[in-house]
Motif scaffolding. Structure first.
Motif, PDB file in Angstrom:
ATOM      1  N   THR A 175      -1.452   3.579   2.345  1.00  0.00           N
ATOM      2  CA  THR A 175      -2.072   3.245   3.422  1.00  0.00           C
ATOM      3  C   THR A 175      -3.121   2.332   3.517  1.00  0.00           C
ATOM      4  O   THR A 175      -3.570   1.702   2.477  1.00  0.00           O
ATOM      5  CB  THR A 175      -2.646   4.612   4.240  1.00  0.00           C
ATOM      6  N   GLU A 176      -4.022   2.008   4.622  1.00  0.00           N
ATOM      7  CA  GLU A 176      -4.928   0.872   4.421  1.00  0.00           C
ATOM      8  C   GLU A 176      -6.008   1.391   3.618  1.00  0.00           C
ATOM      9  O   GLU A 176      -6.908   0.729   2.795  1.00  0.00           O
ATOM     10  CB  GLU A 176      -5.498   0.598   5.720  1.00  0.00           C
ATOM     11  N   SER A 177      -6.239   2.762   3.478  1.00  0.00           N
ATOM     12  CA  SER A 177      -7.227   3.423   2.558  1.00  0.00           C
ATOM     13  C   SER A 177      -6.669   3.670   1.087  1.00  0.00           C
ATOM     14  O   SER A 177      -7.468   3.941   0.284  1.00  0.00           O
ATOM     15  CB  SER A 177      -7.677   4.810   2.955  1.00  0.00           C
ATOM     16  N   GLY A 178      -5.550   3.197   0.850  1.00  0.00           N
ATOM     17  CA  GLY A 178      -4.993   3.139  -0.321  1.00  0.00           C
ATOM     18  C   GLY A 178      -4.252   4.452  -0.889  1.00  0.00           C
ATOM     19  O   GLY A 178      -3.735   4.474  -2.000  1.00  0.00           O
ATOM     20  N   GLU A 179      -4.084   5.368   0.125  1.00  0.00           N
ATOM     21  CA  GLU A 179      -3.352   6.642  -0.158  1.00  0.00           C
ATOM     22  C   GLU A 179      -1.624   6.156  -0.287  1.00  0.00           C
ATOM     23  O   GLU A 179      -1.377   5.495   0.640  1.00  0.00           O
ATOM     24  CB  GLU A 179      -3.565   7.512   0.874  1.00  0.00           C
ATOM     25  N   GLU A 180      -1.103   6.836  -1.216  1.00  0.00           N
ATOM     26  CA  GLU A 180       0.016   6.745  -1.239  1.00  0.00           C
ATOM     27  C   GLU A 180       1.168   7.886  -0.713  1.00  0.00           C
ATOM     28  O   GLU A 180       0.705   8.982  -0.861  1.00  0.00           O
ATOM     29  CB  GLU A 180       0.628   6.688  -2.795  1.00  0.00           C
ATOM     30  N   ILE A 181       2.006   7.458  -0.045  1.00  0.00           N
ATOM     31  CA  ILE A 181       2.902   8.500   0.845  1.00  0.00           C
ATOM     32  C   ILE A 181       4.174   8.147   0.300  1.00  0.00           C
ATOM     33  O   ILE A 181       4.895   7.162   0.327  1.00  0.00           O
ATOM     34  CB  ILE A 181       2.780   8.321   2.402  1.00  0.00           C
ATOM     35  N   ARG A 182       4.889   9.243  -0.301  1.00  0.00           N
ATOM     36  CA  ARG A 182       6.294   9.155  -0.634  1.00  0.00           C
ATOM     37  C   ARG A 182       7.209  10.051   0.169  1.00  0.00           C
ATOM     38  O   ARG A 182       6.508  10.912   1.002  1.00  0.00           O
ATOM     39  CB  ARG A 182       6.426   9.962  -2.120  1.00  0.00           C
ATOM     40  N   GLU A 183       8.341   9.911  -0.010  1.00  0.00           N
ATOM     41  CA  GLU A 183       9.649  10.556   0.784  1.00  0.00           C
ATOM     42  C   GLU A 183       9.677  10.026   2.297  1.00  0.00           C
ATOM     43  O   GLU A 183       8.879   9.958   2.932  1.00  0.00           O
ATOM     44  CB  GLU A 183       9.280  12.306   0.889  1.00  0.00           C
ATOM     45  N   SER A 184      10.752   9.772   2.608  1.00  0.00           N
ATOM     46  CA  SER A 184      11.181   9.091   3.673  1.00  0.00           C
ATOM     47  C   SER A 184      10.669   9.816   5.056  1.00  0.00           C
ATOM     48  O   SER A 184      10.042   9.485   5.879  1.00  0.00           O
ATOM     49  CB  SER A 184      12.880   8.951   3.832  1.00  0.00           C
ATOM     50  N   THR A 185      10.740  11.253   5.055  1.00  0.00           N
ATOM     51  CA  THR A 185      10.346  12.071   6.057  1.00  0.00           C
ATOM     52  C   THR A 185       8.809  11.887   6.187  1.00  0.00           C
ATOM     53  O   THR A 185       8.324  11.893   7.453  1.00  0.00           O
ATOM     54  CB  THR A 185      10.881  13.524   6.111  1.00  0.00           C
ATOM     55  N   ALA A 186       8.053  12.012   5.258  1.00  0.00           N
ATOM     56  CA  ALA A 186       6.737  12.021   5.296  1.00  0.00           C
ATOM     57  C   ALA A 186       6.401  10.703   5.896  1.00  0.00           C
ATOM     58  O   ALA A 186       5.334  10.373   6.584  1.00  0.00           O
ATOM     59  CB  ALA A 186       6.079  12.373   3.918  1.00  0.00           C
ATOM     60  N   ILE A 187       6.919   9.637   5.389  1.00  0.00           N
ATOM     61  CA  ILE A 187       6.672   8.144   5.761  1.00  0.00           C
ATOM     62  C   ILE A 187       7.005   7.978   7.291  1.00  0.00           C
ATOM     63  O   ILE A 187       6.118   7.446   8.133  1.00  0.00           O
ATOM     64  CB  ILE A 187       7.460   7.312   4.955  1.00  0.00           C
ATOM     65  N   MET A 188       7.800   8.365   7.554  1.00  0.00           N
ATOM     66  CA  MET A 188       8.645   8.217   9.117  1.00  0.00           C
ATOM     67  C   MET A 188       7.709   9.136  10.061  1.00  0.00           C
ATOM     68  O   MET A 188       7.061   8.557  11.082  1.00  0.00           O
ATOM     69  CB  MET A 188       9.975   8.745   9.374  1.00  0.00           C
ATOM     70  N   LEU A 189       7.129  10.172   9.431  1.00  0.00           N
ATOM     71  CA  LEU A 189       6.062  10.942  10.331  1.00  0.00           C
ATOM     72  C   LEU A 189       4.809  10.495  10.325  1.00  0.00           C
ATOM     73  O   LEU A 189       4.273  10.486  11.564  1.00  0.00           O
ATOM     74  CB  LEU A 189       6.132  12.576   9.921  1.00  0.00           C
ATOM     75  N   TYR A 190       4.190   9.621   9.569  1.00  0.00           N
ATOM     76  CA  TYR A 190       3.066   9.189   9.346  1.00  0.00           C
ATOM     77  C   TYR A 190       3.103   7.909  10.415  1.00  0.00           C
ATOM     78  O   TYR A 190       2.200   7.783  11.059  1.00  0.00           O
ATOM     79  CB  TYR A 190       2.779   8.717   7.689  1.00  0.00           C
ATOM     80  N   LEU A 191       4.170   7.188  10.053  1.00  0.00           N
ATOM     81  CA  LEU A 191       4.153   5.892  10.914  1.00  0.00           C
ATOM     82  C   LEU A 191       4.339   6.334  12.488  1.00  0.00           C
ATOM     83  O   LEU A 191       3.766   5.606  13.219  1.00  0.00           O
ATOM     84  CB  LEU A 191       5.558   4.992  10.594  1.00  0.00           C
ATOM     85  N   SER A 192       4.914   7.571  12.947  1.00  0.00           N
ATOM     86  CA  SER A 192       5.080   7.744  14.245  1.00  0.00           C
ATOM     87  C   SER A 192       3.810   8.299  14.706  1.00  0.00           C
ATOM     88  O   SER A 192       3.371   8.194  15.891  1.00  0.00           O
ATOM     89  CB  SER A 192       5.999   9.120  14.264  1.00  0.00           C
ATOM     90  N   GLU A 193       2.631   8.749  13.840  1.00  0.00           N
ATOM     91  CA  GLU A 193       1.502   9.160  14.187  1.00  0.00           C
ATOM     92  C   GLU A 193       0.657   7.864  14.686  1.00  0.00           C
ATOM     93  O   GLU A 193      -0.121   7.882  15.423  1.00  0.00           O
ATOM     94  CB  GLU A 193       0.732  10.033  13.320  1.00  0.00           C
ATOM     95  N   ILE A 194       0.695   6.879  13.709  1.00  0.00           N
ATOM     96  CA  ILE A 194      -0.306   5.581  13.963  1.00  0.00           C
ATOM     97  C   ILE A 194       0.407   4.856  14.943  1.00  0.00           C
ATOM     98  O   ILE A 194      -0.482   3.948  15.434  1.00  0.00           O
ATOM     99  CB  ILE A 194      -0.621   4.900  12.546  1.00  0.00           C
ATOM    100  N   PHE A 195       1.737   4.648  15.134  1.00  0.00           N
ATOM    101  CA  PHE A 195       2.600   3.836  16.181  1.00  0.00           C
ATOM    102  C   PHE A 195       3.149   4.938  16.963  1.00  0.00           C
ATOM    103  O   PHE A 195       4.371   4.892  17.058  1.00  0.00           O
ATOM    104  CB  PHE A 195       3.362   2.952  15.061  1.00  0.00           C
ATOM    105  N   PRO A 196       2.566   5.731  17.869  1.00  0.00           N
ATOM    106  CA  PRO A 196       2.912   6.418  18.811  1.00  0.00           C
ATOM    107  C   PRO A 196       4.134   5.771  19.605  1.00  0.00           C
ATOM    108  O   PRO A 196       3.912   4.552  20.098  1.00  0.00           O
ATOM    109  CB  PRO A 196       2.046   6.804  19.685  1.00  0.00           C
TER     110      PRO A 196
END
Length: 208
Positions: free
Chosen positions: A60-81
């Motif tokens: 992420t822009e703050s440097g936090e790392e996100i692993r696993e496809s589902t977690a990444i896809m859900l995160y992207l869906s939150e910041i790009f509704p």
């Protein structure tokens, strides 16, 4: 800026598909990397910060790392509704989250057990077996084009992704076969294939 560590023609390709579908690929820094592959190609990339050397990994822009496809896809869906993911409180949200979780928690391990020929009462009691998973997926698609009805979502993108890579794995069930064909015909899928072909050439790989 978001950073995605991506190896072409791997599980991280579905993140590329999501970004293309969202029209946000140019808003993410794609770091091409490679991983050890079952056919002996590839290898560990010391520049990849994933603790297991795998992909996908989103920083992420703050440097936090996100692993696993589902977690990444859900995160992207939150910041790009978008229409690809029902928002909290919206109709279909429960089914969407259930299908997204079912993929990683049930479908993928059951399929791998099936391919490896591994069977044990504990595994069967916990995950069931591949025929049960196929029946569950078929039931979810009966009478509808997609898992949420007539609405294509990230759940369809995620769960269909292994069948797009391994077409011989598509169950001989009409509902599933028709659904996989609909998912494969999406323009972002074709765009991902083209993107990965270019990425493979850049890395000196032969596209899988």
């Amino acid at each position: 800026m978001l950073t995605l560590y991506h190896a072409p023609n791997t599980r991280s390709s579905r993140i590329i598909t999501q970004l293309i579908a969202l029209g946000k690929l140019d808003q993410v820094d794609i770091r091409l990397t490679d991983i050890p592959r079952q056919d002996g190609r590839g290898g560990h990339d010391p520049q990849n910060p994933h603790p297991e050397g795998k992909v996908p990994l989103l920083v992420t822009e703050s440097g936090e790392e996100i692993r696993e496809s589902t977690a990444i896809m859900l995160y992207l869906s939150e910041i790009f509704p978008s229409a690809l993911a029902p928002a909290a409180g919206e109709s279909g949200r429960g089914a969407f989250l259930s299908w997204m979780s079912w993929y990683g928690n049930v479908m993928e391990p059951v399929y791998l057990h099936h391919v490896a020929g591994v069977s044990h009462p504990v595994l069967t009691a916990t995950f069931r077996q591949w025929p049960e998973a196929v029946a569950y997926l078929a039931a979810g698609l009966t009478g509808r084009d997609y898992l949420l009805g007539d609405r294509y979502s990230l759940a369809d993108l995620l769960i269909s992704s292994p069948f797009l890579i391994l077409p011989d794995a598509v169950p001989e069930v009409p509902e599933i076969q028709a659904w996989v064909a609909r998912c494969a015909a999406r323009p972002e899928v074709a765009a991902t294939l083209a993107y990965d072909a270019r990425a493979s050439a850049e890395l000196g790989l032969t596209a899988a």
